[in-house]
Design a protein around this motif. Sequence first.
Motif, short mmCIF file in Angstrom:
data_model
loop_
_atom_site.label_atom_id
_atom_site.label_comp_id
_atom_site.label_asym_id
_atom_site.label_seq_id
_atom_site.Cartn_x
_atom_site.Cartn_y
_atom_site.Cartn_z
N TRP A 169 0.84 -1.19 0.00
CA TRP A 169 0.00 0.00 0.00
C TRP A 169 0.88 1.24 0.00
CZ3 TRP A 169 -5.09 -0.13 -0.72
CH2 TRP A 169 -5.77 -1.33 -0.49
N PRO A 170 0.41 2.32 -0.63
CA PRO A 170 1.18 3.58 -0.57
C PRO A 170 1.21 4.12 0.85
CG PRO A 170 -0.98 3.94 -1.57
CD PRO A 170 -0.81 2.46 -1.44
N GLN A 171 2.23 4.91 1.15
CA GLN A 171 2.37 5.46 2.49
C GLN A 171 1.24 6.40 2.85
OE1 GLN A 171 4.76 4.56 4.50
NE2 GLN A 171 4.78 6.06 6.15
N SER A 172 0.74 7.14 1.88
CA SER A 172 -0.26 8.16 2.13
C SER A 172 -1.53 7.86 1.35
CB SER A 172 0.28 9.54 1.75
OG SER A 172 -0.74 10.50 1.73
N ALA A 173 -2.66 8.30 1.88
CA ALA A 173 -3.93 8.16 1.18
C ALA A 173 -3.92 8.95 -0.13
CB ALA A 173 -5.08 8.66 2.06
N GLU A 174 -3.05 9.93 -0.24
CA GLU A 174 -2.95 10.71 -1.47
C GLU A 174 -2.43 9.86 -2.63
OE1 GLU A 174 -0.51 14.03 -0.59
OE2 GLU A 174 -2.02 15.05 0.66
N GLY A 175 -1.80 8.73 -2.31
CA GLY A 175 -1.30 7.84 -3.34
C GLY A 175 -2.36 6.91 -3.91
N LEU A 176 -3.57 6.95 -3.36
CA LEU A 176 -4.66 6.13 -3.86
C LEU A 176 -5.28 6.77 -5.10
CD1 LEU A 176 -6.43 5.34 -0.46
CD2 LEU A 176 -5.04 3.76 -1.81
N PRO A 177 -5.95 5.98 -5.92
CA PRO A 177 -6.64 6.57 -7.09
C PRO A 177 -7.84 7.38 -6.65
CG PRO A 177 -7.14 4.23 -6.91
CD PRO A 177 -6.07 4.52 -5.88
N PRO A 178 -8.41 8.21 -7.53
CA PRO A 178 -9.63 8.95 -7.19
C PRO A 178 -10.75 7.99 -6.81
CG PRO A 178 -8.64 9.82 -9.20
CD PRO A 178 -7.91 8.55 -8.89
N GLY A 179 -11.51 8.35 -5.76
CA GLY A 179 -12.55 7.46 -5.27
C GLY A 179 -13.94 7.85 -5.71
N MET A 272 -10.45 0.88 -1.62
CA MET A 272 -10.03 1.67 -0.46
C MET A 272 -10.36 3.14 -0.70
SD MET A 272 -8.45 1.77 2.57
CE MET A 272 -7.30 0.39 2.76
N ALA A 273 -10.03 3.64 -1.89
CA ALA A 273 -10.31 5.04 -2.24
C ALA A 273 -11.81 5.30 -2.26
CB ALA A 273 -9.69 5.36 -3.59
N ASP A 274 -12.59 4.35 -2.78
CA ASP A 274 -14.04 4.52 -2.84
C ASP A 274 -14.64 4.61 -1.44
OD1 ASP A 274 -13.85 4.35 -5.57
OD2 ASP A 274 -14.46 2.25 -5.68
N LEU A 275 -14.20 3.75 -0.55
CA LEU A 275 -14.74 3.72 0.81
C LEU A 275 -14.41 5.02 1.55
CD1 LEU A 275 -16.32 2.00 2.77
CD2 LEU A 275 -14.20 0.87 3.44
N ILE A 276 -13.18 5.47 1.44
CA ILE A 276 -12.78 6.71 2.10
C ILE A 276 -13.55 7.89 1.51
CG2 ILE A 276 -10.85 8.31 2.47
CD1 ILE A 276 -9.00 5.88 2.55
N SER A 277 -13.72 7.89 0.20
CA SER A 277 -14.46 8.97 -0.46
C SER A 277 -15.90 9.03 0.03
CB SER A 277 -14.42 8.76 -1.98
OG SER A 277 -15.13 9.77 -2.65
N TYR A 278 -16.50 7.87 0.25
CA TYR A 278 -17.88 7.84 0.77
C TYR A 278 -17.94 8.41 2.18
CZ TYR A 278 -22.04 5.94 3.01
OH TYR A 278 -23.20 5.79 3.75
N LEU A 279 -17.01 8.03 3.03
CA LEU A 279 -17.01 8.53 4.42
C LEU A 279 -16.80 10.04 4.46
CD1 LEU A 279 -14.90 5.73 6.17
CD2 LEU A 279 -17.39 6.04 6.24
N LEU A 280 -15.94 10.54 3.61
CA LEU A 280 -15.65 11.98 3.62
C LEU A 280 -16.77 12.81 3.00
CD1 LEU A 280 -11.89 12.02 2.60
CD2 LEU A 280 -12.85 12.22 4.89
N GLY A 281 -17.57 12.17 2.15
CA GLY A 281 -18.59 12.91 1.43
C GLY A 281 -19.91 13.04 2.13
N GLN A 282 -20.03 12.45 3.35
CA GLN A 282 -21.31 12.50 4.06
C GLN A 282 -21.48 13.83 4.79
OE1 GLN A 282 -23.64 10.19 3.48
NE2 GLN A 282 -22.00 9.58 2.07
N ARG A 283 -22.58 14.47 4.52
CA ARG A 283 -22.89 15.72 5.24
C ARG A 283 -23.52 15.40 6.58
NH1 ARG A 283 -26.75 18.32 0.93
NH2 ARG A 283 -27.41 16.13 0.95
N GLU A 284 -23.29 16.23 7.54
CA GLU A 284 -23.89 16.03 8.86
C GLU A 284 -25.39 16.27 8.79
OE1 GLU A 284 -22.09 17.64 12.28
OE2 GLU A 284 -20.06 17.59 11.47
N ARG A 285 -26.15 15.28 9.25
CA ARG A 285 -27.62 15.40 9.30
C ARG A 285 -28.09 15.08 10.69
NH1 ARG A 285 -29.29 11.95 3.87
NH2 ARG A 285 -27.89 13.00 2.40
N PRO A 286 -29.21 15.65 11.09
CA PRO A 286 -29.73 15.38 12.43
C PRO A 286 -30.25 13.97 12.54
CG PRO A 286 -31.26 16.74 11.18
CD PRO A 286 -30.04 16.63 10.35
#
Length: 286
Positions: A169-179, A272-286
């Motif tokens: 695996w790359p050292q950084s998440a920046e080394g992953l492909p676009p998610g 891996m990139a897809d999963l991280i992209s999904y987690l980062l893309g969630q907006r806070e909802r009540p």
Amino acid sequence: MNGVVCVLAVLVSLSSGLWVLRARGAQPRREVEQGGLRLRLDQATWLHEPMDHGDAVRLPTGQGAPGVGQRHLAVALTLFNVAQAPADFTAQELVLTAENGQEWFPVEQEEARLSVRPAQLLPLPLGFNIPASAGWLRLEWVRGTERAVLLSTRPPPGGTSQVEGQERWPQSAEGLPPGSPRAGAVLFHERFACVACHGSPEFQGEVHAAPSLHGFAKAGAARVAGMSAAQYAYESLLFPGAFIAPGCAGNVPCQEPSLMPVYGDALSAQEMADLISYLLGQRERP
């Protein structure tokens, strides 16, 4: 004379047969049955010491994490009782053995015996901290007088995490492909059923057992000073035990060592990139 030749031929045949049996017994088998229990090796991942980001940022060393110069072998096993009566099991039945006879046991120092009921199936995540110079190793299951080899492997020489049979695996998440957040949602909710423990990150208060991932883009960036949420998610997926979240369901302390599976050997770089992209893309909802 012919009789003597026949006897010698039989002896040679028997000795050859015994050699073959011994050789077969030494070959790794991913699923073994011993003493009323069946043990299956599902995953095996080599991880180095917690990823070093320099003097400014360093992932905290949690319980069970490897030290400097060590490698961590994370294994995921499944234990099943095939007998008609309860059977006991301890983590210390698993041992990594080097060619020189040196042995290492799981970092989960659980002395208490597990009582496995008939037909009961239990997931068993374990880890071993091994010197990088250990050489070839055998993962063995020693149960009473029985001994079986589950895996033959060796620590990676250094650098980043390594999955058996895959590129590092790359050292950084920046080394992953676009998610892709959409693909990541399918992984989270369906294929890996992360929702079963974490609840849906899209809604607050749905967490079931593990830390909440609601508003992860903000919360993940605050876990380790100087580390982005993407990097925190990346390292948590590769080495769940390196940093234990401050609270799980009901704001109770999370269990140590972490029960979260190691996903480094289950995910491709794109997943891996897809999963991280999904987690980062969630907006806070009540």
